[in-house]
Design an enzyme around this catalytic site. Structure first.
Site, PDB file in Angstrom:
ATOM      1  N   ASP A  30      35.961  50.780  65.093  1.00 43.51           N
ATOM      2  CA  ASP A  30      36.388  51.690  64.597  1.00 43.51           C
ATOM      3  C   ASP A  30      36.749  52.352  66.061  1.00 43.51           C
ATOM      4  O   ASP A  30      35.977  52.190  67.703  1.00 43.51           O
ATOM      5  CB  ASP A  30      36.717  52.596  64.183  1.00 43.51           C
ATOM      6  CG  ASP A  30      37.529  53.414  64.053  1.00 43.51           C
ATOM      7  OD1 ASP A  30      37.905  53.658  62.900  1.00 43.51           O
ATOM      8  OD2 ASP A  30      38.596  54.342  64.570  1.00 43.51           O
ATOM      9  N   HIS A 253      54.087  62.292  36.082  1.00 42.28           N
ATOM     10  CA  HIS A 253      53.917  62.862  35.842  1.00 42.28           C
ATOM     11  C   HIS A 253      53.886  64.486  36.667  1.00 42.28           C
ATOM     12  O   HIS A 253      54.475  64.148  37.462  1.00 42.28           O
ATOM     13  CB  HIS A 253      52.354  63.312  36.351  1.00 42.28           C
ATOM     14  CG  HIS A 253      50.989  62.240  35.275  1.00 42.28           C
ATOM     15  ND1 HIS A 253      51.369  62.263  33.960  1.00 42.28           N
ATOM     16  CD2 HIS A 253      51.081  60.754  35.301  1.00 42.28           C
ATOM     17  CE1 HIS A 253      50.718  61.393  33.331  1.00 42.28           C
ATOM     18  NE2 HIS A 253      50.176  60.290  34.232  1.00 42.28           N
ATOM     19  N   CYS A 262      50.790  58.264  52.299  1.00 38.13           N
ATOM     20  CA  CYS A 262      50.974  57.566  52.546  1.00 38.13           C
ATOM     21  C   CYS A 262      53.288  57.552  52.393  1.00 38.13           C
ATOM     22  O   CYS A 262      54.350  57.621  52.328  1.00 38.13           O
ATOM     23  CB  CYS A 262      50.801  56.382  51.647  1.00 38.13           C
ATOM     24  SG  CYS A 262      49.810  55.575  51.984  1.00 38.13           S
ATOM     25  N   LYS A 323      45.737  64.732  46.069  1.00 38.51           N
ATOM     26  CA  LYS A 323      45.279  64.274  44.326  1.00 38.51           C
ATOM     27  C   LYS A 323      43.821  63.889  44.302  1.00 38.51           C
ATOM     28  O   LYS A 323      43.275  64.273  45.654  1.00 38.51           O
ATOM     29  CB  LYS A 323      45.976  62.969  43.669  1.00 38.51           C
ATOM     30  CG  LYS A 323      44.668  61.479  45.377  1.00 38.51           C
ATOM     31  CD  LYS A 323      45.284  60.396  44.528  1.00 38.51           C
ATOM     32  CE  LYS A 323      45.177  59.096  44.842  1.00 38.51           C
ATOM     33  NZ  LYS A 323      45.862  58.332  45.046  1.00 38.51           N
TER      34      LYS A 323
HETATM   35  N1  LIG Z   1      45.162  55.669  52.888  1.00 43.23           N
HETATM   36  C1  LIG Z   1      45.801  55.201  51.893  1.00 43.23           C
HETATM   37  O1  LIG Z   1      45.445  55.506  50.603  1.00 43.23           O
HETATM   38  C2  LIG Z   1      46.490  53.333  52.340  1.00 43.23           C
HETATM   39  C3  LIG Z   1      47.185  53.261  51.171  1.00 43.23           C
HETATM   40  C4  LIG Z   1      48.071  51.862  51.476  1.00 43.23           C
HETATM   41  C5  LIG Z   1      48.101  51.400  52.811  1.00 43.23           C
HETATM   42  N2  LIG Z   1      47.951  52.569  53.667  1.00 43.23           N
HETATM   43  C6  LIG Z   1      48.406  51.803  54.799  1.00 43.23           C
HETATM   44  O2  LIG Z   1      46.611  51.583  55.974  1.00 43.23           O
HETATM   45  C7  LIG Z   1      47.265  52.418  57.323  1.00 43.23           C
HETATM   46  C8  LIG Z   1      45.581  53.080  57.639  1.00 43.23           C
HETATM   47  O3  LIG Z   1      45.452  54.283  57.136  1.00 43.23           O
HETATM   48  P1  LIG Z   1      44.750  55.119  56.935  1.00 43.23           P
HETATM   49  O4  LIG Z   1      44.478  55.848  55.303  1.00 43.23           O
HETATM   50  O5  LIG Z   1      43.281  53.934  56.221  1.00 43.23           O
HETATM   51  O6  LIG Z   1      44.209  56.086  58.212  1.00 43.23           O
HETATM   52  P2  LIG Z   1      43.010  56.377  59.136  1.00 43.23           P
HETATM   53  O7  LIG Z   1      44.018  56.904  60.088  1.00 43.23           O
HETATM   54  O8  LIG Z   1      42.197  56.201  58.104  1.00 43.23           O
HETATM   55  O9  LIG Z   1      42.229  55.694  59.695  1.00 43.23           O
HETATM   56  C9  LIG Z   1      42.850  54.144  60.608  1.00 43.23           C
HETATM   57  C10 LIG Z   1      41.179  53.931  61.242  1.00 43.23           C
HETATM   58  O10 LIG Z   1      41.971  53.113  62.316  1.00 43.23           O
HETATM   59  C11 LIG Z   1      41.281  54.138  64.259  1.00 43.23           C
HETATM   60  N3  LIG Z   1      41.964  53.480  65.101  1.00 43.23           N
HETATM   61  C12 LIG Z   1      43.679  53.535  65.742  1.00 43.23           C
HETATM   62  N4  LIG Z   1      43.665  52.474  66.785  1.00 43.23           N
HETATM   63  C13 LIG Z   1      42.746  52.042  66.726  1.00 43.23           C
HETATM   64  C14 LIG Z   1      41.823  50.848  67.502  1.00 43.23           C
HETATM   65  N5  LIG Z   1      42.856  50.926  68.203  1.00 43.23           N
HETATM   66  N6  LIG Z   1      41.050  49.982  68.004  1.00 43.23           N
HETATM   67  C15 LIG Z   1      39.895  50.660  66.412  1.00 43.23           C
HETATM   68  N7  LIG Z   1      40.219  51.538  65.645  1.00 43.23           N
HETATM   69  C16 LIG Z   1      41.752  52.308  65.596  1.00 43.23           C
HETATM   70  C17 LIG Z   1      40.807  55.321  63.681  1.00 43.23           C
HETATM   71  O11 LIG Z   1      39.893  55.852  64.550  1.00 43.23           O
HETATM   72  C18 LIG Z   1      40.910  55.298  62.156  1.00 43.23           C
HETATM   73  O12 LIG Z   1      39.830  55.324  61.878  1.00 43.23           O
HETATM   74  C19 LIG Z   1      48.317  53.238  57.639  1.00 43.23           C
HETATM   75  O13 LIG Z   1      49.111  51.983  57.973  1.00 43.23           O
HETATM   76  C20 LIG Z   1      48.769  53.581  56.304  1.00 43.23           C
HETATM   77  O14 LIG Z   1      50.185  53.735  55.348  1.00 43.23           O
HETATM   78  C21 LIG Z   1      47.094  54.014  53.428  1.00 43.23           C
END
Ligand SMILES: NC(=O)c1ccc[n+]([C@@H]2O[C@H](COP(=O)([O-])OP(=O)(O)OC[C@H]3O[C@@H](n4cnc5c(N)ncnc54)[C@H](O)[C@@H]3O)[C@@H](O)[C@H]2O)c1
Length: 436
Positions: A30, A253, A262, A323
């Site tokens: 990260d 619900h 999302c 949630k």
């Molecule tokens: N959160 C959910 O419930 C969920 C579920 C399914 C899919 N998604 C998808 O997954 C993806 C990630 O979501 P998230 O909630 O985990 O996001 P998040 O913001 O929690 O995490 C993303 C991480 O990526 C890091 N990052 C960004 N650019 C980077 C790089 N160049 N190199 C290394 N690290 C880097 C950031 O510092 C951050 O810690 C999104 O596209 C989201 O739509 C999320």
């Protein structure tokens, strides 16, 4: 297998820890050095049930490591992209800056036979663009780009990752399919269906699934409004509908409108993709518009419960996250609710079991409290905005004693009407007959 995860957020960290638990050798990278330092100290930067133990066990056994720089990428057979894809300011398209930046950073380091697998939710055609970048930067290599969208839910992420309803793999390359199948092989005992499709189809499956779930929620929310108008009970309507196997009980619900990291951004990005291709997705358009209006309209429920005005009154909001069982407040319905209450002249006291630190930057005017009962002190109304378990069995007598007036606005319908009547509360819920 050696796997690298780019991005150690909700998806990257959970997926990385679960892959390590399957037996793979995983490095989570990260760019947030503070986050990596915390992880290396054994601190988990997000709230997700079971994650602390899972990470500790796998780091201890040497299968999971964290790095701020792109270490070990050259050794990885599979590099997953799990960076954020938020809404782009101004136009609602998915902002792919993080994805493309990550691809440019890893490109020079990748092994020539590596797979780049996108877990981030990305619009149709993003895989093609990633492939284009990699071809340009690595003309020497045969790197395959695969779409493997993630369907886990925050709050139940580990369970979802280990027991998925399905695994979607978007690539037409036989070797890439075999490598992804090998990564998920430890799940074969649970026998989740693996769907092999084209990359573009995989990208669209994720958006179509989220838009459909958002539609289901919005549908029952509108039915709830109708229930209030005609004197019916939406809980019973939802049960009567949901027992039909063709419909299913989940996501029926009613509440304050969908939020979270999302659904809002993904419905918006899907609409933009459709517009770009000259296709009208009128149902999704309506879902998005109805939901936006609904979130702010929830404040009007509170106003009505307090006889037409909240000016000079105190409102306690229980639950700030979108949630339960997460600390994520991204696009939480509590934010427009509280903003509207402030605009209308109310003072807001807030309590959330996990999300208060995150909420403070977005909602600085809230008075943050140590418990639900503390938040309720002197309040003219309590609003239940998130259905955390600990709000389901509140000591109503104690609550009433500390409040200025006994009014509860239950935006999650977690209480029974008769129970509230017995406790002598004015009780306002969503779409339920016999309630104010
Ligand atoms: N959160 C959910 O419930 C969920 C579920 C399914 C899919 N998604 C998808 O997954 C993806 C990630 O979501 P998230 O909630 O985990 O996001 P998040 O913001 O929690 O995490 C993303 C991480 O990526 C890091 N990052 C960004 N650019 C980077 C790089 N160049 N190199 C290394 N690290 C880097 C950031 O510092 C951050 O810690 C999104 O596209 C989201 O739509 C999320």
């Amino acid at each position: 297998m050696r796997v690298t995860m780019i991005g150690a957020g909700y998806v990257g960290l959970v997926s990385g820890a679960c892959f390590a638990d399957f037996g793979h050798q995983v490095t989570c990278i990260d760019k947030d050095a503070g986050r990596i330092a915390a992880l290396n100290r054994g601190e988990i930067p997000i709230f997700e049930p079971g994650l602390t133990d899972l990470v500790a066990a796998n780091t201890h056994q040497g299968r999971l490591e964290f790095a701020a720089a792109s270490s070990r990428i050259g050794e990885a057979e599979a590099v997953f992209i799990a960076v954020g894809t938020p809404s782009r300011r101004g136009d609602g398209h998915a902002d792919l800056t993080f994805v493309y930046d990550a691809v440019r950073e890893i490109a020079p380091l990748l092994s020539p036979a590596a797979l780049v697998i996108t877990k981030s939710t990305v619009p149709v055609g993003t895989g093609d663009e990633i492939e284009h970048i990699l071809r340009e930067k690595r003309p020497d290599a045969e790197i395959q780009v695969v779409s493997n969208p993630e369907f886990l839910r925050e709050g139940a992420a580990i369970q979802d990752f280990k027991h998925p309803d399905r695994i979607v793999v978007g690539t037409e390359d036989a070797r890439a399919r075999a490598v992804v199948a090998e990564i998920y092989r430890p799940l074969y005992l649970n026998a989740p269906p693996i769907i092999y499709v084209s990359r573009r189809t995989a990208e669209l499956i994720k958006y179509a699934a989220n838009a459909f779930l958002a539609t289901k929620i919005t549908f029952i929310n509108e039915i709830a409004d109708l229930c209030e108008a005609v004197g019916a009970d939406v809980q019973e309507v939802a049960r009567g509908m949901g027992l039909d196997n063709r419909i299913g009980a989940k996501f029926l619900h009613p509440g304050p409108g969908f939020g979270g990291s999302c659904f809002p951004k993904d419905t918006s990005a899907l609409l933009k993709t459709a517009q770009d291709h000259g296709v009208a997705l009128r149902i999704v358009e309506a879902v998005s518009a109805v939901n936006e209006q609904r979130k702010r309209a929830m404040a009007r429920k509170v106003v009505a419960a307090l006889d037409g005005s909240v000016r000079g009154k105190t409102v306690a909001v229980f639950g700030l996250t979108f949630k339960p069982n997460t600390d994520d407040i991204r696009d939480s319905p509590a934010i427009p609710l509280i903003t509207a209450l402030h605009d209308l002249g109310a003072a807001v006291r807030g309590y959330d079991p996990a999300g208060m630190e995150q909420a403070k930057s977005q909602l600085p005017a809230v008075q943050y409290c140590d418990s639900a009962y503390d938040a309720a002190k002197g309040a003219h109304a309590v609003v239940i905005a998130t259905e955390w378990e600990q709000f389901r069995a509140l000591d109503l007598a104690r609550l009433k004693r500390v409040m200025a007036t006994p009014v509860i606005v239950d935006l999650r319908n977690i209480y029974r009407v008769d129970e509230m009547r017995r406790a002598d509360f004015r009780y306002v819920a969503v779409g339920r007959a016999g309630v104010d």
